[in-house]
Scaffold this active site. Structure first.
Site, short mmCIF file in Angstrom:
data_model
loop_
_atom_site.label_atom_id
_atom_site.label_comp_id
_atom_site.label_asym_id
_atom_site.label_seq_id
_atom_site.Cartn_x
_atom_site.Cartn_y
_atom_site.Cartn_z
N GLU A 49 0.81 -1.22 0.00
CA GLU A 49 0.00 0.00 0.00
C GLU A 49 0.84 1.27 0.00
O GLU A 49 0.41 2.31 -0.49
CB GLU A 49 -0.96 0.00 1.18
N PHE A 111 -11.51 -7.17 13.85
CA PHE A 111 -10.43 -7.66 12.98
C PHE A 111 -10.08 -6.59 11.95
O PHE A 111 -10.95 -6.03 11.30
CB PHE A 111 -10.86 -8.96 12.29
N GLN A 112 -8.81 -6.29 11.83
CA GLN A 112 -8.29 -5.28 10.90
C GLN A 112 -8.92 -3.91 11.13
O GLN A 112 -9.14 -3.16 10.19
CB GLN A 112 -8.45 -5.73 9.44
N LYS A 161 -17.49 -0.68 5.96
CA LYS A 161 -18.02 -1.68 5.04
C LYS A 161 -19.52 -1.49 4.77
O LYS A 161 -19.97 -1.54 3.63
CB LYS A 161 -17.77 -3.08 5.64
N MET A 475 24.47 8.46 2.17
CA MET A 475 24.40 9.80 2.75
C MET A 475 24.74 9.76 4.25
O MET A 475 25.47 10.62 4.74
CB MET A 475 23.01 10.41 2.53
#
Lengths: 561, 162
Positions: A49, A111-112, A161, A475
């Site tokens: 993502e 959940f999630q 949802k 760097m």
């Protein structure tokens, strides 16, 4: 008309002219994905993502449209945070849709489930949790307005949802009025008159332009101002390309790794016309010694940028393009005198700085990273869209690739995200299918989002990746060499994959150069391919980026080698 | 530059999360909040936040700009430096031994506050006033014994021209 939330969302996206979504599906966004497949909106399936957000970001920067992402709840949402923070720092217009658990489960540690609106509050321009399907259409419209107007930025919309699956009677939202959000586009003319006066009287002026000029599409007006007044121009990292890098008035980039002449100018000048910049610490160095002799005119659409870090003589709140246009008009009415004569001493001084202390390196028997970038510039004639990762690769790209047009240098300037360049190149390639898009990378940062090679392959995107491979996190190693007694703690990266084989494993082309004479043939072969290509250059391991201003020092005090 | 107290009056959308945006702005950017009070206005869609912060002049300028930048912030005013009325309220539970009761009631009288609850060993006082009055009454009550105290933040409004 009876529609589900997901159907309403698609309708709104079509109305906003969205043609591409970067995303990754999950449990609570299945309804949305089901509807998405029924539209002609192109879905780019990323492999992580974070890649979706950077790709949408690259798409927005290269193409000038709002970038759109769609991800699921929980980990899908948290994975977007780095990308969102990056877009926020660089003021890139994005709309990010995250799925959320059903409204009745919110707060239950389902959940999630994660409070992504809470998490992203400080790194979005605005964000929403949609609680009712009835609100969805209005919120989407508001989000696109907020993302793209004023000082642009990312807006996140969290959609539970049930909100996307519920069927309602759809009513088109009324005209959106945001009573508390009215960006100032037109500047105060009195302030502009004061700016004109300063410009007329200045003996040693410079223009300092930044990302705001890119975002407002004000490059033409800026160039006109510089030519009209014969004032030399420097840019922040984010501004590169708004003024031609081949113009005689070009000073090069300013700041920690700016050119000697640009940094010396800031110390010596008596006027800075700062446009679309925010005087970041990487530009100013020690703030109380920055531009000690200069009056500053600061043009920016965001009032918080003005006087945040640096005292300003003439603050001008307004859109850069509109303001520069008006300033040019005012200057047309003025007698500026014999500018050639008036500027001669100042431009001669600058020329002296340039000739005595130019950007330089010596190509001997090991490949110099600067040489690779310079060759890339020559071979592409400066026309490629360059994305970068973060670190030495980014600075060499900024120093040695001369940008003549805006929207051609795409880099994570504010947040400094390693792993930005590859997904951003994917987004840029989708926005500009006919352009050559090259990611200038380091061997460290390319590994941070290397999985997006699969995305590039899946969609046949011919992005080119140039790895300046020094087997260090270069760097930080440079800082350790210069300021920490060469103690290379945590920066040695000798174990890396064989990037040629890795490219081939993804189905792409892999090429390698280990000797200076191989650089050009590898670049020619790689750039002329119609496929995704990784070009791995084994460069001088302990090469440093110069000039360098140590953190917290005045920017006129540079280490030169 | 010296830090001074500034009272900001902020009108915001009356929506969940707005207070968190403001509190987050202050903590994220290292500004301080001395006191804060929030309530709905006569328009149920709008709340007023009265916030007291301590900062020097450039920082206050930046705070006001940053607040303005939040989409849900409708208006930001600074009251300090202009003519305004300010009040805070406290409920003070003070120990009321028999030998102190008369004195407490005398203080209540002088400060024009109210006794709102009386028990075997305590009085609860309701005090309204500006900061000076609050400090004065607390100083007087302290030696008698303050058991508990609950204080609101400052609320304030501009004075209208007479």
């Amino acid at each position: 008309m009876k529609l589900t939330g997901a159907q309403i969302l698609m309708k709104m996206l079509k109305e906003e002219g969205v043609d591409t979504i970067f995303g990754f599906p999950g449990g609570v966004v299945i309804d949305i994905y089901d509807e998405l497949a029924k539209t002609d909106i192109r879905h780019i399936l990323v492999r992580h993502e974070q890649g979706a957000v950077h790709a949408a970001d690259g798409y927005a920067r290269a193409g000038g449209k709002v970038g759109v992402c769609l991800v699921t709840s929980g980990p899908g949402a948290t994975n977007t945070v780095t990308g969102i923070a990056c877009a926020y720092m660089d003021s890139i217009p994005l709309v990010i849709f995250t799925g959320q658990v059903p409204t009745q489960l919110i707060g239950n540690d389902a959940f999630q489930e994660v409070d992504i609106v809470g998490i992203t509050r400080p790194c979005t321009k605005h964000n929403y949790l949609v609680k009712r399907t009835e609100d969805l259409a209005r919120i989407v419209k508001e989000a696109f307005i907020i993302a793209a107007s004023g000082r642009p930025g990312p807006v996140l919309i969290d959609i539970p949802k049930d909100v996307s699956s519920t069927i309602i009677t759809y009513k088109a939202p009324k005209k959106i009025e945001l009573k508390s959000y009215k960006p100032t586009y037109s500047p105060n003319m009195k302030q502009l008159q004061r700016a004109v006066k300063l410009i007329k009287n200045a003996k040693k002026p410079i223009i300092f332009a930044g990302g705001g000029v890119v975002l407002s599409k004000g490059s033409k007006e800026l160039t006109e101002l510089a030519h009209k007044t014969r004032i030399p121009v420097t840019c922040s990292l984010m501004g590169l390309g708004v003024f031609p890098g081949t113009d005689p008035l070009w000073l090069g980039m300013i700041g920690m790794h700016g050119t000697y002449r640009a940094n010396m100018c800031s110390g010596d000048c008596d006027l800075i016309i700062a446009v679309g910049v925010r005087f970041d610490d990487r530009v100013t160095g020690k703030t109380d010694t920055f531009a000690p002799n200069a009056k500053i005119v600061h043009i920016d659409i965001d009032p918080t940028s003005i006087r945040k870090n640096i005292p300003v003589a003439v603050p001008v709140v307004g859109d850069c393009k509109i303001t520069l246009g008006l300033l040019n008009k005012l200057l047309d009415k003025e007698d500026l005198g014999d500018l050639k004569k008036k500027r001669k001493k100042w431009l001669d001084q600058i020329e002296k700085w340039k000739s005595t202390t130019p950007l330089a390196y010596k190509q001997k028997n090991i490949i110099k990273p600067q040489y690779v970038v310079e060759k890339l510039y020559e071979l592409t004639k400066g026309s490629a869209i360059i994305t970068t990762e973060v670190g030495q690769n980014q600075m060499w790209a900024a120093q040695y690739y001369h940008f003549n047009k805006p929207n051609h240098f795409i880099t994570s300037g504010g947040l400094g995200v390693m792993g930005f360049g590859l997904p951003a190149a994917i987004g840029a390639q989708i926005a500009c299918p006919k352009k050559l898009v090259v990611d200038i990378a380091g061997d460290g940062s390319i590994q941070m989002n290397i999985q997006e090679m699969a995305t590039a392959e899946q969609y046949g995107l011919p992005v080119k990746i140039v790895i300046l491979n020094n087997q260090y996190l270069g760097m930080v190693r440079q800082w350790q060499e210069l300021f920490y007694g060469k103690r290379y703690s945590g920066t040695v990266m000798e174990h890396a994959p064989d990037f040629v084989k890795l490219a081939e494993a993804y189905g792409a082309v892999g090429l390698r150069a280990t000797k200076p004479e191989e650089v050009e043939p590898v670049l020619i072969k790689g750039l002329s391919s119609h496929r995704t290509v990784i070009m791995d250059f084994a460069v001088e391991r302990e090469e440093c980026v110069y000039p360098m201003v140590p953190a917290g020092a005045p920017i006129t005090e540079m280490l030169l080698a | 530059m010296t830090e001074q107290k500034h009272i900001l009056s902020i009108l915001v959308d009356n929506q969940p999360g707005v207070l968190s945006r403001i509190a987050g702005l202050f903590s994220g950017r290292g500004y301080n909040i001395e006191s804060l009070s929030v309530a709905e206005t006569t328009d149920p869609l709008v709340s007023r936040i009265t916030l007291v912060t301590k900062a020097n002049a450039p920082v206050v300028e930046q705070i006001m700009k940053q607040l303005h930048k939040l989409i849900n912030v409708i208006k930001v005013h600074e009251l300090t430096g202009s003519s305004y009325v300010q009040r805070e309220m406290a409920l003070i539970k003070v120990q009321a031994r028999p030998e102190h009761r008369a004195e407490i009631l005398r203080i209540v009288d002088i400060f024009r506050c109210k006794v709102v609850d009386v028990g075997q060993g305590h009085y609860t006082l309701e005090v309204t006033g500006d900061e000076g009055k609050m400090d004065a009454i607390l100083n007087l009550l302290k030696p008698i014994g303050i058991k508990e105290i609950a204080k609101t933040g400052i609320i304030a409004l501009f004075r209208e021209p007479k």
